[in-house]
Design a protein around this motif. Structure first.
Motif, short mmCIF file in Angstrom:
data_model
loop_
_atom_site.label_atom_id
_atom_site.label_comp_id
_atom_site.label_asym_id
_atom_site.label_seq_id
_atom_site.Cartn_x
_atom_site.Cartn_y
_atom_site.Cartn_z
N LEU A 181 85.67 -19.51 -27.37
CA LEU A 181 86.74 -18.81 -26.69
C LEU A 181 86.49 -17.30 -26.63
O LEU A 181 86.92 -16.64 -25.70
CB LEU A 181 88.07 -19.08 -27.38
N GLU A 182 85.78 -16.77 -27.62
CA GLU A 182 85.49 -15.34 -27.66
C GLU A 182 84.29 -14.97 -26.81
O GLU A 182 84.07 -13.80 -26.53
CB GLU A 182 85.24 -14.90 -29.10
N ALA A 183 83.50 -15.94 -26.40
CA ALA A 183 82.29 -15.66 -25.62
C ALA A 183 82.69 -15.04 -24.28
O ALA A 183 83.65 -15.47 -23.65
CB ALA A 183 81.50 -16.94 -25.39
N PRO A 184 81.97 -14.03 -23.86
CA PRO A 184 82.32 -13.39 -22.59
C PRO A 184 82.11 -14.35 -21.43
O PRO A 184 81.11 -15.05 -21.35
CB PRO A 184 81.35 -12.21 -22.51
N GLU A 185 83.11 -14.37 -20.56
CA GLU A 185 83.01 -15.25 -19.41
C GLU A 185 82.40 -14.54 -18.22
O GLU A 185 82.34 -15.08 -17.12
CB GLU A 185 84.39 -15.81 -19.07
N ASN A 186 81.95 -13.30 -18.43
CA ASN A 186 81.32 -12.55 -17.35
C ASN A 186 79.95 -13.09 -17.03
O ASN A 186 79.44 -12.88 -15.94
CB ASN A 186 81.21 -11.07 -17.73
N GLU A 187 79.33 -13.74 -18.00
CA GLU A 187 77.99 -14.27 -17.79
C GLU A 187 78.09 -15.63 -17.11
O GLU A 187 78.45 -16.62 -17.75
CB GLU A 187 77.26 -14.43 -19.12
N PRO A 188 77.80 -15.70 -15.83
CA PRO A 188 77.90 -17.00 -15.17
C PRO A 188 76.78 -17.92 -15.62
O PRO A 188 75.66 -17.49 -15.89
CB PRO A 188 77.74 -16.66 -13.68
N GLU A 189 77.13 -19.18 -15.75
CA GLU A 189 76.11 -20.17 -16.10
C GLU A 189 75.24 -20.39 -14.87
O GLU A 189 75.70 -20.28 -13.74
CB GLU A 189 76.78 -21.48 -16.50
N PRO A 190 73.98 -20.70 -15.09
CA PRO A 190 73.12 -20.94 -13.93
C PRO A 190 73.65 -22.11 -13.12
O PRO A 190 74.09 -23.12 -13.65
CB PRO A 190 71.75 -21.28 -14.54
N GLU A 191 73.65 -21.91 -11.82
CA GLU A 191 74.17 -22.95 -10.92
C GLU A 191 73.12 -24.03 -10.70
O GLU A 191 72.00 -23.76 -10.29
CB GLU A 191 74.56 -22.33 -9.58
N LEU A 192 73.49 -25.24 -11.02
CA LEU A 192 72.65 -26.40 -10.73
C LEU A 192 73.37 -27.21 -9.67
O LEU A 192 74.60 -27.21 -9.61
CB LEU A 192 72.47 -27.26 -11.98
N PRO A 193 72.64 -27.91 -8.85
CA PRO A 193 73.32 -28.81 -7.92
C PRO A 193 74.18 -29.79 -8.70
O PRO A 193 73.83 -30.16 -9.82
CB PRO A 193 72.17 -29.53 -7.20
N PRO A 194 75.32 -30.23 -8.15
CA PRO A 194 76.19 -31.11 -8.91
C PRO A 194 75.54 -32.43 -9.28
O PRO A 194 75.98 -33.10 -10.20
CB PRO A 194 77.38 -31.34 -7.97
N ASP A 195 74.46 -32.78 -8.60
CA ASP A 195 73.81 -34.05 -8.91
C ASP A 195 72.59 -33.89 -9.82
O ASP A 195 71.86 -34.84 -10.05
CB ASP A 195 73.40 -34.77 -7.62
N GLN A 196 72.40 -32.71 -10.40
CA GLN A 196 71.27 -32.47 -11.29
C GLN A 196 71.76 -32.41 -12.73
O GLN A 196 72.61 -31.61 -13.07
CB GLN A 196 70.57 -31.16 -10.92
N CYS A 197 71.24 -33.28 -13.59
CA CYS A 197 71.65 -33.32 -15.00
C CYS A 197 71.00 -32.17 -15.76
O CYS A 197 69.77 -32.11 -15.84
CB CYS A 197 71.26 -34.65 -15.64
N PRO A 198 71.80 -31.26 -16.34
CA PRO A 198 71.22 -30.15 -17.08
C PRO A 198 70.62 -30.56 -18.42
O PRO A 198 69.81 -29.84 -18.98
CB PRO A 198 72.42 -29.20 -17.29
N ILE A 199 70.99 -31.72 -18.94
CA ILE A 199 70.48 -32.19 -20.22
C ILE A 199 69.10 -32.83 -20.04
O ILE A 199 68.16 -32.53 -20.77
CB ILE A 199 71.44 -33.20 -20.88
N HIS A 200 68.99 -33.73 -19.07
CA HIS A 200 67.78 -34.52 -18.91
C HIS A 200 66.93 -34.11 -17.70
O HIS A 200 65.86 -34.65 -17.49
CB HIS A 200 68.14 -36.01 -18.79
N ASN A 201 67.45 -33.19 -16.89
CA ASN A 201 66.74 -32.68 -15.72
C ASN A 201 66.33 -33.81 -14.77
O ASN A 201 65.20 -33.89 -14.31
CB ASN A 201 65.52 -31.85 -16.14
N VAL A 202 67.28 -34.70 -14.52
CA VAL A 202 67.07 -35.77 -13.56
C VAL A 202 68.23 -35.76 -12.56
O VAL A 202 69.28 -35.20 -12.81
CB VAL A 202 66.99 -37.16 -14.23
#
Length: 100
Positions: A44-65
């Protein structure tokens, strides 16, 4: 197996994310709750100014599939991918992996 102690908190009002602590030993249970609360406070204290990298909605960020879009009867939709290991099916939605 049923655990003796369980504690949970939803992270948002939409109930999309939940933290759950389950344990059989009471001392370990209390320590796990404290750790979970500390991690949630840091989040909750982490700054929200740093946007997370945008991945396509169909790309799994954990397994990269690529994930498959699923649709419910009520018009809802989500993405996940599934695979089998040792005759056990696993489902990942890009945030969590569940065993079926």
């Amino acid at each position: 197996m049923e655990h003796k102690y369980q504690w949970s908190r939803f992270l948002d009002s939409g109930k999309n994310e939940q933290v759950v602590v389950r344990c059989d030993d009471f001392t370990e249970f209390l320590e796990a709750i404290q750790l979970a609360q500390e991690l949630l406070a840091q989040r909750l204290e982490a700054p929200e100014n740093e946007p997370e990298p945008e991945l396509p909605p169909d790309q799994c960020p954990i397994h990269n599939v690529t994930m498959k879009e699923r649709r419910s009867k009520n018009g809802g939709h989500w993405y996940d991918h599934r695979w089998q290991e040792n005759n056990v099916w696993h489902v990942c939605n890009g945030k969590t992996v569940k065993t079926q």
